[in-house]
Every structure is written in structure tokens, then in C-alpha cells.
Design an enzyme around this catalytic site. Structure first.
Site, PDB file in Angstrom:
ATOM      1  N   GLY A 257     -63.524  31.739  12.420  1.00 44.73           N
ATOM      2  CA  GLY A 257     -63.073  32.419  13.624  1.00 44.73           C
ATOM      3  C   GLY A 257     -61.971  31.640  14.306  1.00 44.73           C
TER       4      GLY A 257
ATOM      5  N   HIS B 109     -35.832  22.135  40.490  1.00 49.28           N
ATOM      6  CA  HIS B 109     -35.178  21.595  39.290  1.00 49.28           C
ATOM      7  C   HIS B 109     -35.279  20.075  39.289  1.00 49.28           C
ATOM      8  CE1 HIS B 109     -32.311  21.138  36.009  1.00 49.28           C
ATOM      9  NE2 HIS B 109     -31.731  20.181  36.733  1.00 49.28           N
TER      10      HIS B 109
ATOM     11  N   ILE C 228     -62.481  29.398  21.566  1.00 53.51           N
ATOM     12  CA  ILE C 228     -63.348  28.229  21.423  1.00 53.51           C
ATOM     13  C   ILE C 228     -63.061  27.495  20.118  1.00 53.51           C
ATOM     14  CG2 ILE C 228     -65.742  27.462  21.192  1.00 53.51           C
ATOM     15  CD1 ILE C 228     -66.506  29.888  22.986  1.00 53.51           C
TER      16      ILE C 228
ATOM     17  N   ASP D   9     -70.447  37.280  32.006  1.00 52.22           N
ATOM     18  CA  ASP D   9     -70.549  37.510  30.559  1.00 52.22           C
ATOM     19  C   ASP D   9     -71.632  38.509  30.182  1.00 52.22           C
ATOM     20  OD1 ASP D   9     -68.614  35.588  30.385  1.00 52.22           O
ATOM     21  OD2 ASP D   9     -69.708  34.264  29.028  1.00 52.22           O
TER      22      ASP D   9
ATOM     23  N   GLY E 171     -67.390  34.821  18.436  1.00 53.03           N
ATOM     24  CA  GLY E 171     -67.696  35.607  19.623  1.00 53.03           C
ATOM     25  C   GLY E 171     -69.004  35.204  20.278  1.00 53.03           C
ATOM     26  N   ARG E 172     -69.313  35.894  21.366  1.00 55.32           N
ATOM     27  CA  ARG E 172     -70.516  35.583  22.134  1.00 55.32           C
ATOM     28  C   ARG E 172     -71.270  36.878  22.447  1.00 55.32           C
ATOM     29  NH1 ARG E 172     -70.700  30.485  23.836  1.00 55.32           N
ATOM     30  NH2 ARG E 172     -72.141  30.946  25.535  1.00 55.32           N
TER      31      ARG E 172
ATOM     32  N   VAL F 295     -66.056  36.162   4.627  1.00 56.62           N
ATOM     33  CA  VAL F 295     -66.985  35.055   4.434  1.00 56.62           C
ATOM     34  C   VAL F 295     -68.260  35.545   3.755  1.00 56.62           C
ATOM     35  CG1 VAL F 295     -68.390  33.301   5.601  1.00 56.62           C
ATOM     36  CG2 VAL F 295     -66.070  33.769   6.394  1.00 56.62           C
TER      37      VAL F 295
ATOM     38  N   GLU G   3     -60.289  33.076   9.192  1.00 59.32           N
ATOM     39  CA  GLU G   3     -60.284  34.196  10.135  1.00 59.32           C
ATOM     40  C   GLU G   3     -60.376  35.503   9.368  1.00 59.32           C
ATOM     41  OE1 GLU G   3     -60.436  36.818  12.718  1.00 59.32           O
ATOM     42  OE2 GLU G   3     -60.206  34.825  13.623  1.00 59.32           O
TER      43      GLU G   3
ATOM     44  N   LYS H 292     -62.439  20.670  27.955  1.00 56.98           N
ATOM     45  CA  LYS H 292     -61.178  20.185  28.518  1.00 56.98           C
ATOM     46  C   LYS H 292     -61.164  18.665  28.608  1.00 56.98           C
ATOM     47  CE  LYS H 292     -60.336  24.366  28.590  1.00 56.98           C
ATOM     48  NZ  LYS H 292     -61.590  24.626  27.880  1.00 56.98           N
TER      49      LYS H 292
END
Length: 475
Positions: free
Chosen positions: A190, A454, A194, A322, A281-282, A247, A213, A58
Site C-alpha cells: 500500500g 522575500h 501511512i 474516523d 487503509g483503516r 498480492v 501498490e 512526525k
């Protein structure tokens, strides 16, 4: 005799450090083990998210956004910029400073909440009489013991078969955040979160970016209408996206990387780039955890097997984030960490997977919560849809960013909001209102009847809710 704790958390990422703090708040004697190191070899709490994920990406996205605005959009505001230049080293230095501030913030929070920190790799050693022995392999090996263990060891980037990461030419998210100069040509394998975020950074800074992809659709997890809008915007920006590719061999040397692939038409192609980011991916990080020492069950992918409450097959051993089932999102890990700490205290910790927001921090941003239109169709659920484009929003016009829309899906009979999908400016912030609404099982009419300031981007959410009943006021 080993140091004894009520709760030991293995892993100091978003799930782990939050679990440790919440457990300490509930009165437990808590230890947290984490092995991340900074450039000087000291502790770098925060896991992948803080060190090589959410936070540094970020920071770079913000820097690259400023650069692109100065180079291409300031003139629209009557601001002339002459002699615009780019200092990548300073940009990376700022990113590192932001990371360190977050690292240091967690250290402070541990001291504030009296969490004992151990710097090293934690692993199971033995279990006896309801107490687990944990080994800490750091500068010096230590042994600690605890009644409750929370495994929060996170995940690692998945490498392409036959093309391991060297973080110089073939890059994971880690290497992608440390590229020292803008590559002329950058390849991405991909089109996940990320990959798109990192591709956006380096495209803004001047790289020619090509995305390969394997799936035939772009952003398959995203609502199809929103994904198409995003694809159109990215293509207009100059991202080259090839879908449905296969690939083949990847070759890398000091001069660059060559990717052999077959395109969607079955034609053999070769992509030559200066750097290649692999974002496919992870995988759960259980390397070195030594689960066999206590009989902890892992699945075929190496993830820790848990039930709906994050309990493993062992009494008083939990796992979150994760390293277990579910979306690999930092905020999902945090919620599970809090829930587990509260369950250990005999409370009723709760995580609602249906209201976990997703965000892709590209430009335009993409954010969503709940079900997509294609999911509702597949389930045979009757629904109503309403959309509102940012081009009809006054604040978006003033910002100079009218790309995208807000889309709301509601039950055809009850009007309960089933999903909200946003592509456009500040989607990451706008989605929060929708998460709150869905958590309270609000109807689209509820949001349509709420007064929104507004001019604000949030008015697009109100208008999308009005559109569910086909009564938009500004489009």
C-alpha cells in the site's frame, strides 16, 4: 445512582477530546471516556493520532531527516561529520517523550476546562426517558449517564486477509513506529499516507524499501501532475515502487516475511523482506461499543451512520471523526467535534469538506486542498492552471531543496480558486494560506496581488497564482 452529565464523549482522540473541551467551554457538564494505556497502564489520551499515528510518526520523520542531512547533505554546506552513528533506541525514546508530552497536555486541558475523565472502554448500556446509560469498563466498572452522547471511537488499521498483524514481522502503523533496529530490507503493501511516511523514515535510516501498490496509478487521490513529480522524487531517493500488483500469500517467521505477488505484467514474483508494513487503509472502530443496546445504526463497514450534521438515527447521539463518513484525518475530526459541541448548544457549527487540507509528510512533502485537475476535467468544469517550480525560488535554493512545485487551479470565468496542490519543502505549512483563501472564496488574482515576504517559500504560491494568468515574474 450513576453519575450524570450533560454530554458524554466516548473516545479521547483528536475529535473526542476537542469535542469535550469545546462542550465544556459552552457551559456543559462533560465527561470523556478513553481506554488508551501507556507503558505503565495509565491513561494515554490523544487516541491513534497521539499514540501511534500523527505525533510519533512526525517525531521519527524529523529524526530521520536530521540523520539523512548529516550523512548526505551537510557537506554541501561546508560541514564535515565524522563517525556518524545511529542510536535507534534513543531515537525511539525521544519519540516516546514527544508522545507523553502530548498525552500529559490533554490531561492538563481536561483539568483546565473541568472535563471529567474516565479511563476505560465506553459502551452503550441502555436508553430511558431521553437519557443514555453508558458503561465504563476500566480498572473498575462504572456506570454514567448523559443526555447527549458523542461517539468518537476512531479507526483501526485494516489487516491483509490471511496475514494478521503480529506487530513483530507483519506491522501496522503501531508496529512500524516501534521497530528496534533498522531492517536491511523493508516491504510496504500500500502506497497510502501511512505507508509512504513510514517507508520514508526507514529508508532514510538505511533500509532498502520496496512498495507494492495494487492500483495502477501512484497516489490516485493526488493531482496527477503532483503525483508524478512525487513518484520521480521518491524513485530518485531509492524507494522501489511497483504499481498494479496483486498480492497473494504472505508467510512470516522469525527470519523474515515472504510476499508472493503478481506484477503489472502478470508475472509471478516473490518479495523477501525482514519486516513488512501493511498500509491498506483503516476501518471504523466500533468494537465493543454495543450499539444494539440502544438501536444505533451502523453501515455495512461498521461505521456509524450520520447525516451532514453528524447526527445519528438516535436523538441526541452524535458521531464524529474516523468512525463516520468522510476523510480519516485528525483535523477533520477536530472540526466535527467543535461543530457538534456548538450544535448541542444551539449554535450553527460548520465544517466545509471542500477546504479540508491533506498532507503527506514525506520528503518532499505533499499537500493539497480542493479539487484536482482530473476531477475538474471529469466534471466538465472550465478552469485555468498555473504552476511554479521551487527550483526558481530563492529560499528553496538557499535551503538546498528545490524539488517540486506549487500548482493552482481556478475557474476559467470567475477566477475563483478551485484547488491548490503542492509537492516540495514545507508544503504542510504553505497549504494553510490556500485553505484560508479558498474559505473566503478568493480568486487567484487575490493571491497574485498580495505582497509575500522575500525570500520565502510562500512566494512560490504567489507565482503559481500569477501563472494562472500566464504572467510569472521569476520563471
Amino acid at each position: 445512582m450513576s453519575k450524570q452529565f450533560d454530554v458524554i464523549v466516548i473516545g479521547g482522540g483528536p475529535g473526542g477530546y476537542i469535542a469535550a473541551i469545546r462542550a465544556a467551554q459552552l457551559g456543559f457538564n462533560v465527561a470523556c471516556i478513553d481506554e488508551w494505556k501507556n507503558a505503565k497502564g495509565g491513561p494515554a489520551l490523544g487516541g491513534t493520532c497521539t499514540n501511534v499515528g500523527c505525533i510519533p510518526s512526525k517525531a521519527l520523520l524529523q529524526s530521520s531527516e536530521h540523520y539523512e542531512q548529516a550523512g548526505h547533505h551537510f557537506a554541501d554546506h561546508g560541514i564535515e561529520v565524522k563517525g556518524l552513528s545511529l542510536d535507534v533506541a534513543k531515537m525511539l525514546g525521544r519519540k516516546d517523550t514527544v508522545v507523553k508530552q502530548n498525552n500529559d497536555g490533554i490531561v492538563y486541558l481536561f483539568k483546565k476546562n473541568k472535563v471529567t475523565f474516565f479511563h476505560g472502554r465506553g459502551s452503550f448500556a441502555a436508553a430511558k426517558d431521553g437519557v443514555y446509560q453508558i458503561k465504563v469498563a476500566g480498572a473498575a466498572e462504572e456506570a454514567i449517564s448523559g443526555k447527549h452522547i458523542i461517539v468518537a471511537t476512531g479507526s483501526n488499521a485494516r489487516a491483509l486477509p490471511g496475514a494478521p498483524f503480529d506487530e513483530e514481522m507483519i506491522l501496522s502503523n503501531d508496529g512500524a513506529l516501534r521497530i528496534g533496529a533498522v531492517p536491511q530490507k523493508l516491504g510496504l503493501i500500500g502506497s497510502g499516507v501511512i505507508g509512504l511516511e513510514m517507508g520514508s523514515v526507514w529508508r532514510r535510516l538505511g533500509a532498502q524499501v520496496t512498495v507494492l501498490e495494487g492500483l495502477p496509478t501512484f497516489l490516485g487521490a493526488v493531482d496527477e501532475q503532483i503525483a508524478k513529480e512525487a513518484h520521480k522524487a521518491f524513485t530518485k531517493q531509492g524507494l522501489k515502487i511497483e504499481l498494479g500488483v496483486k498480492v497473494g500469500e504472505v508467510k512470516a517467521d522469525k527470519k523474515g516475511v515472504s510476499v508472493a505477488y503478481t506484477n503489472a505484467k502478470g508475472e509471478a514474483q516473490t518479495l523477501a523482506v525482514d519486516k513488512l508494513i501493511v498500509s491498506i487503509g483503516r476501518v471504523a472502530n466500533t468494537t465493543g461499543l454495543n450499539p444494539e443496546a440502544v438501536g444505533l445504526t451502523l453501515d455495512e463497514r461498521g461505521a456509524v451512520v450520520v447525516d451532514d450534521e453528524c447526527k445519528t438515527n438516535l436523538p441526541n447521539v452524535w458521531a464524529i471523526g474516523d468512525v463516520v463518513r468522510g476523510p480519516m484525518l485528525a483535523h477533520k475530526a477536530e472540526e466535527e467535534g467543535v461543530a457538534v459541541a456548538e450544535r448541542i448548544a444551539g449554535q450553527h457549527g460548520h465544517v466545509n469538506f471542500n477546504t479540508i487540507p491533506w498532507v503527506i509528510y514525506t520528503n518532499p512533502e505533499i499537500a493539497w486542498v480542493g479539487q484536482t485537475e482530473q476531477q475538474l476535467k471529469a466534471a466538465g468544469r472550465a478552469y485555468k492552471a498555473g504552476t511554479f517550480p521551487f527550483m526558481a525560488n530563492g529560499r528553496a535554493r538557499a535551503l538546498g531543496d528545490t524539488t517540486g512545485m506549487v500548482k493552482m487551479l481556478a475557474d476559467a470565468a470567475t477566477d475563483e480558486i478551485l484547488g491548490v496542490h503542492i509537492v516540495g519543502p514545507f508544503a504542510s505549512e504553505l497549504i494553510a494560506e490556500c485553505v484560508v483563501a479558498m474559505e473566503f472564496r478568493a480568486s487567484s488574482e487575490d493571491i497574485a496581488r498580495i505582497c509575500h515576504a522575500h525570500p520565502s517559500l510562500s512566494e512560490a504560491t504567489k507565482e503559481a497564482a500569477l501563472a494562472v494568468d500566464k504572467r510569472t515574474l521569476n520563471f
